[in-house]
Each structure stands twice: as C-alpha cells, then as structure tokens.
Design a protein around this motif. Sequence first.
Motif, PDB file in Angstrom:
ATOM      1  N   ALA A   1      -2.558  10.213   2.496  1.00 22.62           N
ATOM      2  CA  ALA A   1      -4.023  10.296   2.500  1.00 22.62           C
ATOM      3  C   ALA A   1      -4.647   8.922   2.236  1.00 22.62           C
ATOM      4  CB  ALA A   1      -4.493  11.310   1.451  1.00 22.62           C
ATOM      5  N   PHE A   2      -4.070   8.188   1.289  1.00 25.86           N
ATOM      6  CA  PHE A   2      -4.560   6.841   0.969  1.00 25.86           C
ATOM      7  C   PHE A   2      -4.298   5.881   2.131  1.00 25.86           C
ATOM      8  CE2 PHE A   2      -3.421   2.578  -0.713  1.00 25.86           C
ATOM      9  CZ  PHE A   2      -4.673   2.195  -1.180  1.00 25.86           C
ATOM     10  N   VAL A   3      -3.110   5.963   2.709  1.00 21.18           N
ATOM     11  CA  VAL A   3      -2.752   5.077   3.826  1.00 21.18           C
ATOM     12  C   VAL A   3      -3.733   5.262   4.978  1.00 21.18           C
ATOM     13  CG1 VAL A   3      -0.979   4.568   5.555  1.00 21.18           C
ATOM     14  CG2 VAL A   3      -0.318   4.994   3.183  1.00 21.18           C
ATOM     15  N   LYS A   4      -4.081   6.522   5.250  1.00 21.65           N
ATOM     16  CA  LYS A   4      -5.021   6.827   6.335  1.00 21.65           C
ATOM     17  C   LYS A   4      -6.401   6.244   6.042  1.00 21.65           C
ATOM     18  CE  LYS A   4      -6.852  10.735   8.960  1.00 21.65           C
ATOM     19  NZ  LYS A   4      -6.949  12.214   9.034  1.00 21.65           N
ATOM     20  N   GLU A   5      -6.874   6.416   4.807  1.00 20.04           N
ATOM     21  CA  GLU A   5      -8.196   5.893   4.425  1.00 20.04           C
ATOM     22  C   GLU A   5      -8.219   4.360   4.470  1.00 20.04           C
ATOM     23  OE1 GLU A   5     -11.070   7.256   3.777  1.00 20.04           O
ATOM     24  OE2 GLU A   5     -10.578   9.387   3.578  1.00 20.04           O
ATOM     25  N   LEU A   6      -7.130   3.749   4.041  1.00 13.83           N
ATOM     26  CA  LEU A   6      -7.074   2.290   3.963  1.00 13.83           C
ATOM     27  C   LEU A   6      -6.993   1.664   5.360  1.00 13.83           C
ATOM     28  CD1 LEU A   6      -6.952  -0.008   1.828  1.00 13.83           C
ATOM     29  CD2 LEU A   6      -4.467   0.087   2.035  1.00 13.83           C
ATOM     30  N   GLY A   7      -6.279   2.339   6.263  1.00  8.80           N
ATOM     31  CA  GLY A   7      -6.195   1.838   7.629  1.00  8.80           C
ATOM     32  C   GLY A   7      -5.266   0.643   7.812  1.00  8.80           C
ATOM     33  N   ILE A   8      -4.296   0.483   6.886  1.00  5.58           N
ATOM     34  CA  ILE A   8      -3.293  -0.593   7.013  1.00  5.58           C
ATOM     35  C   ILE A   8      -1.927   0.055   7.163  1.00  5.58           C
ATOM     36  CG2 ILE A   8      -2.187  -2.567   5.876  1.00  5.58           C
ATOM     37  CD1 ILE A   8      -4.764  -3.044   4.343  1.00  5.58           C
ATOM     38  N   LYS A   9      -1.159  -0.391   8.144  1.00  6.28           N
ATOM     39  CA  LYS A   9       0.183   0.166   8.326  1.00  6.28           C
ATOM     40  C   LYS A   9       1.086  -0.317   7.192  1.00  6.28           C
ATOM     41  CE  LYS A   9       3.583   0.813  11.983  1.00  6.28           C
ATOM     42  NZ  LYS A   9       4.838   0.186  11.720  1.00  6.28           N
ATOM     43  N   PRO A  10       1.725   0.609   6.468  1.00  5.92           N
ATOM     44  CA  PRO A  10       2.548   0.168   5.327  1.00  5.92           C
ATOM     45  C   PRO A  10       3.860  -0.465   5.757  1.00  5.92           C
ATOM     46  CG  PRO A  10       2.659   2.556   5.552  1.00  5.92           C
ATOM     47  CD  PRO A  10       1.670   2.073   6.593  1.00  5.92           C
ATOM     48  N   GLU A  11       4.354  -1.338   4.892  1.00  8.08           N
ATOM     49  CA  GLU A  11       5.698  -1.889   5.075  1.00  8.08           C
ATOM     50  C   GLU A  11       6.703  -0.761   4.855  1.00  8.08           C
ATOM     51  OE1 GLU A  11       6.479  -5.645   5.106  1.00  8.08           O
ATOM     52  OE2 GLU A  11       4.469  -5.467   5.942  1.00  8.08           O
ATOM     53  N   ALA A  12       7.914  -0.960   5.324  1.00  5.36           N
ATOM     54  CA  ALA A  12       8.963   0.046   5.131  1.00  5.36           C
ATOM     55  C   ALA A  12       9.115   0.374   3.652  1.00  5.36           C
ATOM     56  CB  ALA A  12      10.274  -0.476   5.688  1.00  5.36           C
ATOM     57  N   THR A  13       9.247   1.650   3.333  1.00  7.48           N
ATOM     58  CA  THR A  13       9.332   2.038   1.922  1.00  7.48           C
ATOM     59  C   THR A  13      10.748   1.877   1.395  1.00  7.48           C
ATOM     60  OG1 THR A  13       9.767   4.338   2.492  1.00  7.48           O
ATOM     61  CG2 THR A  13       7.482   3.727   2.159  1.00  7.48           C
ATOM     62  N   GLU A  14      10.834   1.453   0.172  1.00  6.45           N
ATOM     63  CA  GLU A  14      12.121   1.350  -0.517  1.00  6.45           C
ATOM     64  C   GLU A  14      11.887   1.562  -2.000  1.00  6.45           C
ATOM     65  OE1 GLU A  14      13.346  -2.907  -0.088  1.00  6.45           O
ATOM     66  OE2 GLU A  14      12.142  -2.736   1.710  1.00  6.45           O
ATOM     67  N   LYS A  15      12.964   1.626  -2.773  1.00  6.54           N
ATOM     68  CA  LYS A  15      12.815   1.922  -4.201  1.00  6.54           C
ATOM     69  C   LYS A  15      12.497   0.694  -5.023  1.00  6.54           C
ATOM     70  CE  LYS A  15      15.296   6.228  -4.565  1.00  6.54           C
ATOM     71  NZ  LYS A  15      16.327   7.005  -5.251  1.00  6.54           N
ATOM     72  N   LYS A  16      12.763  -0.468  -4.480  1.00  4.98           N
ATOM     73  CA  LYS A  16      12.421  -1.691  -5.208  1.00  4.98           C
ATOM     74  C   LYS A  16      12.008  -2.729  -4.183  1.00  4.98           C
ATOM     75  CE  LYS A  16      14.818  -3.238  -8.802  1.00  4.98           C
ATOM     76  NZ  LYS A  16      15.866  -3.861  -9.631  1.00  4.98           N
ATOM     77  N   VAL A  17      11.036  -3.537  -4.536  1.00  7.87           N
ATOM     78  CA  VAL A  17      10.625  -4.612  -3.635  1.00  7.87           C
ATOM     79  C   VAL A  17      10.670  -5.924  -4.406  1.00  7.87           C
ATOM     80  CG1 VAL A  17       8.144  -4.363  -4.109  1.00  7.87           C
ATOM     81  CG2 VAL A  17       8.886  -5.324  -1.932  1.00  7.87           C
ATOM     82  N   ILE A  18      11.074  -6.977  -3.737  1.00 14.07           N
ATOM     83  CA  ILE A  18      11.075  -8.317  -4.335  1.00 14.07           C
ATOM     84  C   ILE A  18       9.992  -9.120  -3.637  1.00 14.07           C
ATOM     85  CG2 ILE A  18      12.403 -10.419  -4.748  1.00 14.07           C
ATOM     86  CD1 ILE A  18      14.943  -8.667  -4.580  1.00 14.07           C
ATOM     87  N   ILE A  19       9.031  -9.596  -4.403  1.00 12.07           N
ATOM     88  CA  ILE A  19       7.926 -10.375  -3.837  1.00 12.07           C
ATOM     89  C   ILE A  19       8.006 -11.801  -4.353  1.00 12.07           C
ATOM     90  CG2 ILE A  19       5.414 -10.634  -3.726  1.00 12.07           C
ATOM     91  CD1 ILE A  19       5.165  -7.639  -3.797  1.00 12.07           C
ATOM     92  N   LYS A  20       8.002 -12.739  -3.433  1.00 12.21           N
ATOM     93  CA  LYS A  20       8.025 -14.154  -3.785  1.00 12.21           C
ATOM     94  C   LYS A  20       6.664 -14.761  -3.477  1.00 12.21           C
ATOM     95  CE  LYS A  20      12.840 -14.368  -2.298  1.00 12.21           C
ATOM     96  NZ  LYS A  20      13.757 -14.914  -1.297  1.00 12.21           N
TER      97      LYS A  20
ATOM     98  N   SER B   1      -6.528  13.484 -11.801  1.00 11.43           N
ATOM     99  CA  SER B   1      -6.712  12.628 -12.978  1.00 11.43           C
ATOM    100  C   SER B   1      -6.864  11.157 -12.604  1.00 11.43           C
ATOM    101  CB  SER B   1      -5.508  12.757 -13.917  1.00 11.43           C
ATOM    102  OG  SER B   1      -5.319  14.094 -14.290  1.00 11.43           O
ATOM    103  N   TYR B   2      -6.755  10.855 -11.310  1.00 15.27           N
ATOM    104  CA  TYR B   2      -6.809   9.468 -10.844  1.00 15.27           C
ATOM    105  C   TYR B   2      -7.862   9.328  -9.742  1.00 15.27           C
ATOM    106  CZ  TYR B   2      -1.988  10.166 -12.531  1.00 15.27           C
ATOM    107  OH  TYR B   2      -0.871  10.511 -13.256  1.00 15.27           O
ATOM    108  N   LEU B   3      -8.071   8.095  -9.306  1.00 12.87           N
ATOM    109  CA  LEU B   3      -8.905   7.862  -8.128  1.00 12.87           C
ATOM    110  C   LEU B   3      -8.392   8.690  -6.954  1.00 12.87           C
ATOM    111  CD1 LEU B   3      -9.192   3.950  -8.105  1.00 12.87           C
ATOM    112  CD2 LEU B   3     -11.089   5.529  -8.486  1.00 12.87           C
ATOM    113  N   ASP B   4      -9.317   9.225  -6.142  1.00 11.02           N
ATOM    114  CA  ASP B   4      -8.856   9.894  -4.928  1.00 11.02           C
ATOM    115  C   ASP B   4      -8.658   8.860  -3.817  1.00 11.02           C
ATOM    116  OD1 ASP B   4     -11.373   9.310  -3.795  1.00 11.02           O
ATOM    117  OD2 ASP B   4     -12.165  11.303  -4.262  1.00 11.02           O
ATOM    118  N   ALA B   5      -8.092   9.310  -2.718  1.00 11.08           N
ATOM    119  CA  ALA B   5      -7.694   8.392  -1.650  1.00 11.08           C
ATOM    120  C   ALA B   5      -8.877   7.576  -1.115  1.00 11.08           C
ATOM    121  CB  ALA B   5      -7.036   9.186  -0.518  1.00 11.08           C
ATOM    122  N   LYS B   6      -9.999   8.233  -0.929  1.00  8.85           N
ATOM    123  CA  LYS B   6     -11.160   7.548  -0.342  1.00  8.85           C
ATOM    124  C   LYS B   6     -11.690   6.459  -1.276  1.00  8.85           C
ATOM    125  CE  LYS B   6     -15.451   8.461   2.085  1.00  8.85           C
ATOM    126  NZ  LYS B   6     -16.388   9.487   2.584  1.00  8.85           N
ATOM    127  N   ASN B   7     -11.890   6.799  -2.552  1.00  8.63           N
ATOM    128  CA  ASN B   7     -12.397   5.815  -3.517  1.00  8.63           C
ATOM    129  C   ASN B   7     -11.377   4.704  -3.774  1.00  8.63           C
ATOM    130  OD1 ASN B   7     -15.017   6.808  -4.097  1.00  8.63           O
ATOM    131  ND2 ASN B   7     -14.149   8.405  -5.408  1.00  8.63           N
TER     132      ASN B   7
END
Length: 208
Positions: free
Chosen positions: A172-191, A135-141
């Motif tokens: 699948a998206f991470v692989k297509e994008l080719g950017i190493k993700p930041e460590a995953t957590e349940k909440k992120v604070i962005i300044k 129902s959403y964009l696939d990883a490649k698109n």
Amino acid sequence: FIKKRMHISWLGQTCIKLQTKNLDQDVTVLIDAYKPKKGDFPRSFSPDVALFSAGEENAATLSQNPFIMNSLGECEVKGVMIYAVPSNDGTAMYKLNGEGLTLVHLGRLKKPLESGEMEKIIGADILFIPVGGGSYLDAKNAAALATALEPRVIIPVAYHCDTDPDAQPVTAFVKELGIKPEATEKKVIIKKKDLPQEETKLIVLEKE
C-alpha cells in the motif's frame, strides 16, 4: 582507513538494527526493541546502544550493559552522534550521524508532522518511516511525509508481518509513494559512496 558502510536489518514493528564500525570496533545500535504480543522475535539483545522512542515499557531484554537512551536530548556514543527530537504525540524521533551517513528514525509516529517539526529531520541520507496504519502513519500520510522529508533512501517499517499482523502490507505504501522498490532482502549494506545523488531510492526489507 575504514570503508564507510552501514548494515541495516528490520526486526518487525519499528525495530531496526544498525551495525557499523568506529575505529575498528564493531558498533551495534538497536532502535525500538519492544516485545511483540505474538510472532518470532529475539528473546534478548546485546547492542552497544539501545534507543527507545516510547519509553522502556515492554522493552526486550538487553544484556552486556548497553548505553540506553529513552528521552529527548543529544549525546555521542562510540563515534555515533544521536539526537532525540520530539514528535507530535509525545514520543521521540531519532537522528543519528555515523559513518558519514545521517539516519532518521521516526519511531512510532502516527500523525503527519507540521513543517516546523520537520526542520530538524529533513534531508537525511536514510529515513526509517512507519507505514502500516492503525498505531502508525497510514500509507498515504507516510508517502506524503517521506516525499516532503527528501531523504536519499527510504526504508519503511511497521508494516504487516508475523509480529504485527494487523498492520497494512507494505505494498500500500509502495503504491502511494510511486517508487519501484529495490529487491527485498533481510539485510542491506549502504555505503556513503553508493547513495543516490538525484533520485530517491526505496528499499523494502524482509523481517529478519
């Protein structure tokens, strides 16, 4: 003086909760709080602002009389400027300006956008993009669109979790994008001051 920061959490599907401050008042913005068919999801919410990209059918219970936006247009609520722009499938995409940050949420986007549809949402500080296919964009698109929109931070949504078991995993998206993700957590604070200047950052959130 308020430090400009945005607390972001992902609640499954395309649902995002944003927490910020305006004149010392806490402001909670909830985007796409639709009840899933299965899995763990809050029974009710009490946000200040609730945004829906595909109407209010099957919406979660909202208490405390929040400001609700479910159609195209623009408005300012509690110091947050909100623009709802049309996507290519009759749903809405949201652009929000608050805390010196520009955020774009692509809602339940399924088809890639044309260049004319991208103009209003290009160059966001933070981009929320559905990546799970079906129902959403696939990883490649999704990866191609995320790259074209040139955000500083990419936060994927609508990937495999207990409330969306048929969606593709985020890997699948991470692989297509080719950017190493930041460590995953349940909440992120962005300044504002911590936004990357040259490169694009990928943040993968665990479902809250």
